[in-house]
Scaffold this motif. Structure first.
Motif, PDB file in Angstrom:
ATOM      1  N   GLN A   1       0.824  -1.190   0.000  1.00 41.11           N
ATOM      2  CA  GLN A   1       0.000   0.000   0.000  1.00 41.11           C
ATOM      3  C   GLN A   1       0.864   1.248   0.000  1.00 41.11           C
ATOM      4  O   GLN A   1       1.913   1.291   0.640  1.00 41.11           O
ATOM      5  CB  GLN A   1      -0.893   0.045   1.246  1.00 41.11           C
ATOM      6  N   SER A   2       0.430   2.245  -0.708  1.00 38.61           N
ATOM      7  CA  SER A   2       1.115   3.529  -0.683  1.00 38.61           C
ATOM      8  C   SER A   2       0.165   4.609  -1.155  1.00 38.61           C
ATOM      9  O   SER A   2      -0.842   4.329  -1.794  1.00 38.61           O
ATOM     10  CB  SER A   2       2.354   3.509  -1.589  1.00 38.61           C
ATOM     11  N   PHE A   3       0.490   5.861  -0.822  1.00 39.51           N
ATOM     12  CA  PHE A   3      -0.273   6.965  -1.386  1.00 39.51           C
ATOM     13  C   PHE A   3       0.648   8.163  -1.522  1.00 39.51           C
ATOM     14  O   PHE A   3       1.738   8.195  -0.958  1.00 39.51           O
ATOM     15  CB  PHE A   3      -1.510   7.294  -0.534  1.00 39.51           C
ATOM     16  N   VAL A   4       0.219   9.122  -2.292  1.00 37.72           N
ATOM     17  CA  VAL A   4       1.056  10.276  -2.583  1.00 37.72           C
ATOM     18  C   VAL A   4       0.630  11.470  -1.742  1.00 37.72           C
ATOM     19  O   VAL A   4      -0.544  11.788  -1.646  1.00 37.72           O
ATOM     20  CB  VAL A   4       0.974  10.632  -4.085  1.00 37.72           C
ATOM     21  N   VAL A   5       1.610  12.108  -1.114  1.00 34.97           N
ATOM     22  CA  VAL A   5       1.360  13.338  -0.376  1.00 34.97           C
ATOM     23  C   VAL A   5       1.557  14.495  -1.330  1.00 34.97           C
ATOM     24  O   VAL A   5       2.568  14.576  -2.015  1.00 34.97           O
ATOM     25  CB  VAL A   5       2.339  13.470   0.811  1.00 34.97           C
ATOM     26  N   THR A   6       0.588  15.388  -1.383  1.00 39.57           N
ATOM     27  CA  THR A   6       0.700  16.532  -2.277  1.00 39.57           C
ATOM     28  C   THR A   6       0.873  17.814  -1.489  1.00 39.57           C
ATOM     29  O   THR A   6       0.502  17.904  -0.325  1.00 39.57           O
ATOM     30  CB  THR A   6      -0.551  16.640  -3.158  1.00 39.57           C
ATOM     31  N   GLY A   7       1.414  18.825  -2.136  1.00 43.24           N
ATOM     32  CA  GLY A   7       1.650  20.103  -1.473  1.00 43.24           C
ATOM     33  C   GLY A   7       3.121  20.292  -1.194  1.00 43.24           C
ATOM     34  O   GLY A   7       3.898  19.334  -1.200  1.00 43.24           O
ATOM     35  N   VAL A   8       3.539  21.516  -0.988  1.00 48.83           N
ATOM     36  CA  VAL A   8       4.962  21.790  -0.827  1.00 48.83           C
ATOM     37  C   VAL A   8       5.284  22.533   0.467  1.00 48.83           C
ATOM     38  O   VAL A   8       6.364  23.078   0.598  1.00 48.83           O
ATOM     39  CB  VAL A   8       5.502  22.593  -2.027  1.00 48.83           C
ATOM     40  N   SER A   9       4.377  22.558   1.411  1.00 47.76           N
ATOM     41  CA  SER A   9       4.650  23.215   2.684  1.00 47.76           C
ATOM     42  C   SER A   9       4.685  22.177   3.791  1.00 47.76           C
ATOM     43  O   SER A   9       4.091  21.106   3.676  1.00 47.76           O
ATOM     44  CB  SER A   9       3.571  24.264   3.005  1.00 47.76           C
ATOM     45  N   LYS A  10       5.367  22.529   4.874  1.00 46.18           N
ATOM     46  CA  LYS A  10       5.413  21.633   6.024  1.00 46.18           C
ATOM     47  C   LYS A  10       4.006  21.390   6.573  1.00 46.18           C
ATOM     48  O   LYS A  10       3.657  20.262   6.931  1.00 46.18           O
ATOM     49  CB  LYS A  10       6.300  22.229   7.124  1.00 46.18           C
ATOM     50  N   GLN A  11       3.204  22.440   6.621  1.00 45.32           N
ATOM     51  CA  GLN A  11       1.880  22.288   7.209  1.00 45.32           C
ATOM     52  C   GLN A  11       0.985  21.398   6.360  1.00 45.32           C
ATOM     53  O   GLN A  11       0.212  20.600   6.897  1.00 45.32           O
ATOM     54  CB  GLN A  11       1.219  23.657   7.398  1.00 45.32           C
ATOM     55  N   SER A  12       1.087  21.493   5.032  1.00 50.34           N
ATOM     56  CA  SER A  12       0.262  20.625   4.190  1.00 50.34           C
ATOM     57  C   SER A  12       0.653  19.165   4.378  1.00 50.34           C
ATOM     58  O   SER A  12      -0.200  18.274   4.375  1.00 50.34           O
ATOM     59  CB  SER A  12       0.388  21.029   2.718  1.00 50.34           C
ATOM     60  N   ILE A  13       1.933  18.906   4.579  1.00 47.92           N
ATOM     61  CA  ILE A  13       2.379  17.537   4.839  1.00 47.92           C
ATOM     62  C   ILE A  13       1.842  17.055   6.177  1.00 47.92           C
ATOM     63  O   ILE A  13       1.338  15.936   6.301  1.00 47.92           O
ATOM     64  CB  ILE A  13       3.922  17.466   4.802  1.00 47.92           C
ATOM     65  N   ARG A  14       1.939  17.908   7.204  1.00 43.17           N
ATOM     66  CA  ARG A  14       1.403  17.529   8.516  1.00 43.17           C
ATOM     67  C   ARG A  14      -0.073  17.156   8.419  1.00 43.17           C
ATOM     68  O   ARG A  14      -0.487  16.104   8.925  1.00 43.17           O
ATOM     69  CB  ARG A  14       1.550  18.695   9.496  1.00 43.17           C
ATOM     70  N   GLU A  15      -0.859  18.019   7.798  1.00 43.18           N
ATOM     71  CA  GLU A  15      -2.302  17.793   7.731  1.00 43.18           C
ATOM     72  C   GLU A  15      -2.626  16.478   7.029  1.00 43.18           C
ATOM     73  O   GLU A  15      -3.518  15.734   7.465  1.00 43.18           O
ATOM     74  CB  GLU A  15      -2.982  18.962   7.003  1.00 43.18           C
ATOM     75  N   GLN A  16      -1.909  16.171   5.958  1.00 41.84           N
ATOM     76  CA  GLN A  16      -2.201  14.950   5.216  1.00 41.84           C
ATOM     77  C   GLN A  16      -1.772  13.703   5.985  1.00 41.84           C
ATOM     78  O   GLN A  16      -2.447  12.666   5.940  1.00 41.84           O
ATOM     79  CB  GLN A  16      -1.552  15.019   3.836  1.00 41.84           C
ATOM     80  N   ILE A  17      -0.676  13.802   6.719  1.00 38.34           N
ATOM     81  CA  ILE A  17      -0.253  12.677   7.566  1.00 38.34           C
ATOM     82  C   ILE A  17      -1.299  12.434   8.660  1.00 38.34           C
ATOM     83  O   ILE A  17      -1.752  11.304   8.881  1.00 38.34           O
ATOM     84  CB  ILE A  17       1.121  12.961   8.215  1.00 38.34           C
ATOM     85  N   TRP A  18      -1.689  13.498   9.356  1.00 35.36           N
ATOM     86  CA  TRP A  18      -2.679  13.364  10.428  1.00 35.36           C
ATOM     87  C   TRP A  18      -3.991  12.797   9.883  1.00 35.36           C
ATOM     88  O   TRP A  18      -4.572  11.874  10.482  1.00 35.36           O
ATOM     89  CB  TRP A  18      -2.927  14.728  11.079  1.00 35.36           C
ATOM     90  N   ASP A  19      -4.462  13.349   8.758  1.00 31.93           N
ATOM     91  CA  ASP A  19      -5.722  12.872   8.170  1.00 31.93           C
ATOM     92  C   ASP A  19      -5.639  11.397   7.803  1.00 31.93           C
ATOM     93  O   ASP A  19      -6.570  10.627   8.056  1.00 31.93           O
ATOM     94  CB  ASP A  19      -6.074  13.685   6.921  1.00 31.93           C
ATOM     95  N   TYR A  20      -4.525  11.005   7.212  1.00 31.31           N
ATOM     96  CA  TYR A  20      -4.379   9.615   6.764  1.00 31.31           C
ATOM     97  C   TYR A  20      -4.364   8.656   7.951  1.00 31.31           C
ATOM     98  O   TYR A  20      -5.011   7.603   7.941  1.00 31.31           O
ATOM     99  CB  TYR A  20      -3.110   9.453   5.938  1.00 31.31           C
ATOM    100  N   MET A  21      -3.619   9.011   8.992  1.00 32.43           N
ATOM    101  CA  MET A  21      -3.532   8.130  10.152  1.00 32.43           C
ATOM    102  C   MET A  21      -4.881   7.963  10.827  1.00 32.43           C
ATOM    103  O   MET A  21      -5.222   6.864  11.286  1.00 32.43           O
ATOM    104  CB  MET A  21      -2.485   8.663  11.135  1.00 32.43           C
ATOM    105  N   GLU A  22      -5.664   9.034  10.877  1.00 35.91           N
ATOM    106  CA  GLU A  22      -6.989   8.939  11.488  1.00 35.91           C
ATOM    107  C   GLU A  22      -7.953   8.151  10.592  1.00 35.91           C
ATOM    108  O   GLU A  22      -8.654   7.251  11.063  1.00 35.91           O
ATOM    109  CB  GLU A  22      -7.552  10.336  11.746  1.00 35.91           C
ATOM    110  N   SER A  23      -7.966   8.459   9.304  1.00 34.86           N
ATOM    111  CA  SER A  23      -8.935   7.820   8.412  1.00 34.86           C
ATOM    112  C   SER A  23      -8.644   6.338   8.191  1.00 34.86           C
ATOM    113  O   SER A  23      -9.556   5.557   7.896  1.00 34.86           O
ATOM    114  CB  SER A  23      -8.968   8.546   7.061  1.00 34.86           C
TER     115      SER A  23
END
Length: 387
Positions: free
Chosen positions: A13-35
């Motif tokens: 399994q894998s998915f792509v993180v999009t965005g180029v800011s630290k905060q966008s990476i944080r949000e996507q990591i947090w969202d993925y772990m919760e979902s």
């Protein structure tokens, strides 16, 4: 849409993180772990160093690192996913240092289990509650030499680039340890994360004050990053805000120590060198009678230069038994250096004089929340005059 990196969940399994800011990476990591139900207590993991299912198992793998086996003194962050490392350090009879939450009461505490502590007691000592109940503060002048630093992360790359939760405490803690001589360039840094938190991070997001890591431990892997990027060599004062300095007493003490050593301690919001601390104390200027009449009370000069004060800060709500020297000491510890201090004891206040409005506003920010005795002092901007 820019692709930052591929985030590995498992072999299939894998998915792509999009965005180029630290905060966008944080949000996507947090969202993925919760979902995907990878997160563990405390939840939700947003705005935290995320705890994850399998964190305790991942922590056990640190025993396989030679840099852990050979250490005597270990600094481990208080984050929940690092609880297993704190327990291992205690079981291995290593000196365990844990930063105080948000550095409110100092840099870190030494965990001191009671004599003859059982494994259950050691397990309690490794928790956040145990850190509060079974520890003693470590002062800036203590002889500390940390062999290993273990930090939490929101995201990390195999090259050693690290993204925290955005408050900068891990970076600042390391820089403060450098300043007090507790770590050196070769001190290894380890982070423990879920596999999904290991991603490609553009080096353009990494700044000089950012802490990099040498080892990454996940539930399935131990990664040696081979990171060649230098770690912070001390506190970058230009990145420190007045608000942060106000909230962290130990940071104020370090700033004063470095100022005395002749280092540039200009803060983020200060004009280039404008707020640097004057090194010359000149003979006190006589106070004009007109000014004495308007201010009232007795006068005490803290520091005087030939500059004519143009703005003032009023410090009120002083305890009735406060002496001027006590206020002077408290003001100096904050790095606040007025041109002159006018003491108005009967009115339970004092007036700090500054050369310009910018200097007065900076002092106003640093003094917010200052306590003397049981009183929170009332600090307001006073008069302004043309120079």
């Amino acid at each position: 849409m820019c692709i930052v990196g591929l985030l590995f969940i498992s072999r299939s399994q894998s998915f792509v993180v999009t965005g180029v800011s630290k905060q966008s990476i944080r949000e996507q990591i947090w969202d993925y772990m919760e979902s995907h139900d990878l997160a563990d207590f405390p939840r939700p993991v947003h705005h935290r160093i995320p705890n994850f299912k399998g964190s305790y198992l991942a922590c056990q793998s640190i025993r396989d690192l030679e840099v852990f086996a050979g250490t005597q003194e270990v600094k481990v962050d208080p984050d929940k996913p690092l609880e297993g490392v704190r327990l291992l350090a205690l079981q291995s009879k290593k000196t365990l240092l844990v930063p105080t939450p948000r550095l409110r009461t100092g840099l870190f505490n030494k965990i001191t289990p009671p004599p003859g502590a059982t494994k259950d007691i050691l397990r309690k000592c490794a928790t956040s509650q145990g850190v509060r109940n079974f520890s003693v503060p470590v002062g800036l002048d203590a002889s500390v030499l940390v062999d290993l630093v273990v930090v939490g992360s929101v995201a990390v790359s195999e090259k050693g680039w690290r993204i925290g939760k955005g408050e900068g405490y891990a970076d600042l803690e390391y820089a403060m340890m450098v300043s007090m001589g507790a770590v050196h360039e070769g001190t290894p840094v380890v982070t423990i994360v879920h596999d999904c938190q290991v991603i490609d991070i553009p080096e353009t997001l990494v700044e000089d004050h950012d802490l990099t890591v040498d080892y990454i431990i996940t539930p399935t892997r131990v990664i040696t990053t081979g990171c060649a990027r230098p770690k912070p060599t001390g506190i970058t004062w230009s990145k420190v805000s007045c608000e942060m300095l106000t909230k962290i007493p130990v940071l104020r003490s370090l700033r004063e120590r470095e100022r005395r050593a002749g280092k540039d301690v200009t803060l983020q919001s200060e004009p280039g060198g404008q707020q640097s601390i004057p090194s010359t104390v000149r003979r006190p200027r006589a106070i004009p009678p007109s000014q004495a009449g308007s201010l009232g009370g007795s006068h005490s000069s803290l520091q005087v230069q030939d500059t004519q004060p143009a703005a003032t800060v009023c410090v009120g709500n002083l305890p009735y038994d406060t002496r001027v020297r006590e206020l002077k000491r408290a003001v100096r510890e904050l790095g606040v250096r007025p041109l002159r201090l006018t003491w108005q004891g009967p009115q339970h206040r004092a007036i700090l004089h500054y050369a310009d409005l910018a200097a007065a506003q900076e002092a106003l920010s640093l003094l917010q929340g200052l306590h003397l005795g049981a009183n929170t002092l009332r600090v307001t901007l006073g008069q302004q005059t043309d120079t």
